[in-house]
Design an enzyme around this catalytic site. Structure first.
Site, PDB file in Angstrom:
ATOM      1  N   ASP A 180      98.232 103.961 -78.099  1.00  0.00           N
ATOM      2  CA  ASP A 180      97.712 105.063 -79.155  1.00  0.00           C
ATOM      3  C   ASP A 180      98.517 104.415 -80.048  1.00  0.00           C
ATOM      4  O   ASP A 180      99.147 105.037 -80.069  1.00  0.00           O
ATOM      5  CB  ASP A 180      97.774 106.282 -78.522  1.00  0.00           C
ATOM      6  CG  ASP A 180      97.236 108.028 -79.083  1.00  0.00           C
ATOM      7  OD1 ASP A 180      96.654 106.696 -80.362  1.00  0.00           O
ATOM      8  OD2 ASP A 180      97.076 108.303 -78.608  1.00  0.00           O
TER       9      ASP A 180
ATOM     10  N   CYS B 186      87.791 106.771 -76.644  1.00  0.00           N
ATOM     11  CA  CYS B 186      89.295 107.145 -77.035  1.00  0.00           C
ATOM     12  C   CYS B 186      89.574 108.787 -77.180  1.00  0.00           C
ATOM     13  O   CYS B 186      88.576 109.659 -76.330  1.00  0.00           O
ATOM     14  CB  CYS B 186      90.075 106.471 -78.247  1.00  0.00           C
ATOM     15  SG  CYS B 186      89.408 107.276 -79.568  1.00  0.00           S
TER      16      CYS B 186
ATOM     17  N   ARG C  31      90.969 104.290 -82.332  1.00  0.00           N
ATOM     18  CA  ARG C  31      90.818 103.342 -81.391  1.00  0.00           C
ATOM     19  C   ARG C  31      89.432 102.534 -80.754  1.00  0.00           C
ATOM     20  O   ARG C  31      89.288 101.799 -81.220  1.00  0.00           O
ATOM     21  CB  ARG C  31      91.556 103.050 -80.064  1.00  0.00           C
ATOM     22  CG  ARG C  31      93.518 103.348 -79.986  1.00  0.00           C
ATOM     23  CD  ARG C  31      93.641 103.528 -78.480  1.00  0.00           C
ATOM     24  NE  ARG C  31      93.565 104.675 -78.561  1.00  0.00           N
ATOM     25  CZ  ARG C  31      94.481 105.889 -76.874  1.00  0.00           C
ATOM     26  NH1 ARG C  31      95.028 104.776 -76.639  1.00  0.00           N
ATOM     27  NH2 ARG C  31      94.166 106.853 -77.288  1.00  0.00           N
TER      28      ARG C  31
HETATM   29  P1  4NP Z   1      92.456 108.141 -80.445  1.00  0.00           P
HETATM   30  O1  4NP Z   1      93.974 108.500 -81.566  1.00  0.00           O
HETATM   31  O2  4NP Z   1      92.236 108.270 -79.459  1.00  0.00           O
HETATM   32  O3  4NP Z   1      92.358 106.172 -80.059  1.00  0.00           O
HETATM   33  O4  4NP Z   1      91.485 108.611 -82.225  1.00  0.00           O
HETATM   34  C1  4NP Z   1      94.561 109.395 -81.750  1.00  0.00           C
HETATM   35  C2  4NP Z   1      94.009 110.100 -82.966  1.00  0.00           C
HETATM   36  C3  4NP Z   1      94.817 111.536 -83.011  1.00  0.00           C
HETATM   37  C4  4NP Z   1      95.349 112.206 -81.680  1.00  0.00           C
HETATM   38  C5  4NP Z   1      96.037 111.299 -80.590  1.00  0.00           C
HETATM   39  C6  4NP Z   1      95.143 110.050 -80.206  1.00  0.00           C
HETATM   40  N1  4NP Z   1      96.055 113.322 -81.838  1.00  0.00           N
HETATM   41  O5  4NP Z   1      96.715 113.530 -80.956  1.00  0.00           O
HETATM   42  O6  4NP Z   1      95.711 114.309 -82.955  1.00  0.00           O
END
Ligand code: 4NP
Length: 152
Positions: free
Chosen positions: A122, A8, A14
Site C-alpha cells: 500500500d 484494493c 493501487r
Molecule cells: P489503496 O490505498 O487501497 O491502494 O487505494 C489506500 C488509500 C487510502 C487509505 C489506505 C490505502 N486510507 O487509509 O485512507
C-alpha cells in the site's frame, strides 16, 4: 465481453492504476476493466494525485475514475477479480457465497510469482517512489494477465 475487476482497500491508489494499465493492454470491444475498494471511505473520490501523476508519466490518463466500494453483486458481474493484498483477499472472500465466486478471486502478484501470495504494498503513506514501484509491479502483472486473457 470478458469483465475484469481490480480491488484494493481505498480504490484510490493501487486498483485505479491496475484498471488503467490492464485496460490499455486489452481491446475495449472484447474486455471491460473496472476497479473497486473493500472500504467505502473514499467513495466518489478521484484517484490519489500521485497515482494520476505516475499513470500520466507512463502515458495513461486515469483521472476519469471515481472510487467505489466492492459489492456482492460484483461476483455476478465480473469473470475475474484481482486483489492487491492478502487483506483485500480475505475481505472480498468474506462476501462470497459460492465456490465459483471464490474461484474468481486471485492475488494479482500470483500471476508473476505463482503461489507465493505476495502483496502489492500500500503506497498511501509513501513518497512518489512507492507509486513508481507499484506501477512497475502492476504493469508486469497486467502484461501476463492480458496475454492469458487474449489466448483463452
Ligand atoms: P489503496 O490505498 O487501497 O491502494 O487505494 C489506500 C488509500 C487510502 C487509505 C489506505 C490505502 N486510507 O487509509 O485512507
Amino acid at each position: 465481453m470478458t469483465k475484469i475487476l481490480m480491488v484494493c482497500l481505498g480504490n484510490i491508489c493501487r486498483s485505479p492504476l491496475a484498471e488503467g494499465i490492464l485496460e490499455s493492454k486489452l481491446d475495449a470491444s472484447k474486455f471491460t476493466v473496472d476497479s473497486a475498494g473493500t472500504s467505502s471511505h473514499h467513495q466518489g473520490s478521484l484517484p490519489d494525485p500521485r497515482s494520476i501523476e505516475v499513470a500520466q508519466k507512463n502515458g495513461l490518463d486515469i483521472s476519469n475514475q471515481r472510487s467505489r466500494p466492492f459489492v456482492k453483486k460484483d461476483f455476478k458481474t465480473f469473470d475475474y477479480i484481482y486483489v492487491m493484498d492478502t487483506h483485500n483477499y480475505n475481505d472480498v472472500l468474506e462476501k462470497a457465497d459460492t465456490e465459483e465466486e471464490c474461484n474468481k478471486v486471485s492475488l494479482i502478484l500470483n500471476t508473476l510469482y505463482p503461489r507465493e501470495n505476495r502483496s502489492v504494498p500500500d503506497p498511501y503513506y509513501d513518497a512518489l517512489e512507492g507509486f513508481d514501484k507499484v506501477y512497475e509491479m502492476l504493469d508486469q502483472s497486467c502484461t501476463l494477465i492480458a496475454e492469458k486473457l487474449k489466448s483463452s
